[in-house]
Design an enzyme around this catalytic site. Structure first.
Site, PDB file in Angstrom:
ATOM      1  N   GLY A   1      -0.249  -4.163  -4.338  1.00  0.00           N
ATOM      2  CA  GLY A   1      -1.151  -4.820  -5.292  1.00  0.00           C
ATOM      3  C   GLY A   1      -1.049  -6.333  -5.215  1.00  0.00           C
ATOM      4  O   GLY A   1      -2.054  -7.048  -5.199  1.00  0.00           O
TER       5      GLY A   1
ATOM      6  N   ASP B   1      -2.772   2.425  10.545  1.00  0.00           N
ATOM      7  CA  ASP B   1      -2.365   3.075  11.794  1.00  0.00           C
ATOM      8  C   ASP B   1      -3.246   2.578  12.947  1.00  0.00           C
ATOM      9  O   ASP B   1      -2.768   2.315  14.050  1.00  0.00           O
ATOM     10  CB  ASP B   1      -2.490   4.596  11.644  1.00  0.00           C
ATOM     11  CG  ASP B   1      -1.823   5.074  10.363  1.00  0.00           C
ATOM     12  OD1 ASP B   1      -0.611   4.888  10.239  1.00  0.00           O
ATOM     13  OD2 ASP B   1      -2.528   5.585   9.467  1.00  0.00           O
TER      14      ASP B   1
ATOM     15  N   HIS C   1      -2.327  10.621   7.729  1.00  0.00           N
ATOM     16  CA  HIS C   1      -1.521   9.391   7.702  1.00  0.00           C
ATOM     17  C   HIS C   1      -0.066   9.806   7.508  1.00  0.00           C
ATOM     18  O   HIS C   1       0.470   9.793   6.403  1.00  0.00           O
ATOM     19  CB  HIS C   1      -1.955   8.452   6.574  1.00  0.00           C
ATOM     20  CG  HIS C   1      -1.000   7.301   6.423  1.00  0.00           C
ATOM     21  ND1 HIS C   1      -0.844   6.323   7.364  1.00  0.00           N
ATOM     22  CD2 HIS C   1      -0.095   7.010   5.457  1.00  0.00           C
ATOM     23  CE1 HIS C   1       0.089   5.471   6.988  1.00  0.00           C
ATOM     24  NE2 HIS C   1       0.566   5.875   5.829  1.00  0.00           N
TER      25      HIS C   1
END
Ligand code: NAD
Ligand code: LMR
Length: 329
Positions: free
Chosen positions: A18, A160, A188
């Site tokens: 964040g 990725d 993922h």
């Protein structure tokens, strides 16, 4: 002409991703340098004060595009009118926690958030799930939002993708800007499959340029797939700035389109393409245009790739079974 601000909701706003993400959104890097934004920050109650601190810093940046910041611990408030939702906050795995416990804990987060999106978000809502396990958390949120088109729920594999770009550029002595059409398939997780067989390096087929299957199998693929763990090992905390950067890239590409002749990787609900069971949120090669995406069709999948895609998809199916058993999807 003054444009209407876009409402961007960020969950886990007081966390480390964040903190790396919010300033870039407010500066215009998520949606464009001419798009005003309003931020809606969702946090759990004990982290509201920290979120307020971040909001104070956002104020202190005097970003011309930032037209307001609301902070809440209620998903129904935070997703009200949301046009873009970045679901970052998740329950990390802690010592002694089994996989089922982790999925259940995340179900407690992503199910109510999916419902709040269903009930309160704007009609054009686009959702990116970053919090792990990202693909299955996206599935949980999507299942709780039956009135929102399923394709609006996506999971992040852009980190990725970016990791794979850099590894391939280093191997071939080129720049990431020379590489096109790379693909991350599957989950993922460490089973993901970064595929260079359709990629090009300065216009030439990447697999032919590399011409080294041992490097591919024993170096490139594990380096990309286990990079998250390697970062945790090195930093003592999981990737944050690179994850935030990938979230910015994911949404920016979704909204603004892929470049001609190129594609990107996104975790999206499968339509059955490439033998991936329908409904699983799996990473595919996609092109984007006018705020929509399409899976790149017609790619030949060789035996090397098939086995690896299947292994990652199998893991996604197992995760789906596990959350089904918990009544989450
Ligand atoms: P962090 O622990 O620093 O921050 C997470 C924040 O989420 C905390 O502030 C916490 O209070 C908040 N949170 C927890 N439950 C919440 C809820 N119900 N509603 C709103 N907020 C809530 O973690 P981080 O480093 O920012 O990482 C966040 C997530 O992103 C983790 O799950 C991490 O594994 C994942 N991640 C994903 C990728 C990817 O490529 N998909 C990459 C890196 C990290
Ligand atoms: C990453 O790929 O960096 C993260 O998903 C790792 C993690 O487990 O948070």
């Amino acid at each position: 002409m003054t444009r209407t601000p876009v409402n961007v909701t960020v969950t886990g706003a007081a966390g480390q991703i964040g903190y790396a993400l919010l300033f870039r959104i407010a500066s215009g890097q998520l949606l464009g340098a001419d798009v005003p934004v309003k931020l809606r920050l969702l946090e759990i109650t004990p982290a509201l004060k920290a979120a307020e601190g971040t909001a104070m810093e956002l104020d202190d940046c005097a970003f011309p595009l930032l037209q307001g910041i609301d902070i809440s611990d209620d998903p129904n408030v935070a997703f009200d009118g949301a046009n873009v939702a970045l679901l970052v906050g998740a329950r990390p795995r802690t010592k002694g926690m089994e996989r089922g416990d982790l999925l259940q804990a995340n179900g407690g987060i992503f199910k109510p958030q999916g419902k709040a999106i269903n009930d309160h978000a704007a009609d054009d809502i686009k959702v990116l799930v970053v919090g792990n396990p990202a693909n299955t958390n996206a599935l949980i949120a999507q299942a709780a939002a039956p009135d929102v088109p399923a394709e609006r729920f996506t999971a992040m594999t852009r980190l990725d993708h970016n990791r794979a770009l850099t590894q391939l550029a280093k191997k071939t002595g080129t720049s990431v800007a020379d590489i096109k059409r790379l693909t991350i398939w599957g989950n993922h997780s460490a089973t993901q499959y970064p595929d260079i067989f359709h990629a090009t390096v300065a216009g030439k087929n990447a697999a032919e340029v590399v011409n080294d299957e041992k490097w591919l199998a024993e170096d490139f693929i594990p380096t990309v797939a286990k990079r998250g763990a390697a970062i945790i090992e090195a930093r003592g905390a999981s990737s944050a700035a690179s994850a935030a950067n990938a979230a910015i890239d994911h949404v920016h590409t979704w909204v603004n389109g892929t470049a001609e002749g190129d594609w990107t990787s996104m975790g999206i609900p499968s339509d059955g393409s490439y033998g991936v069971p329908e409904g699983l949120i799996s990473s595919f090669p996609v092109t984007t245009k006018n705020g929509s995406y399409e899976i790149v069709q017609g790619l030949d999948v060789n035996e090397f790739s098939r086995a690896r895609i299947d292994a990652s998809v199998k893991e996604l199916e197992e995760e789906r079974e596990a959350v089904r058993a918990l009544g989450l999807v």
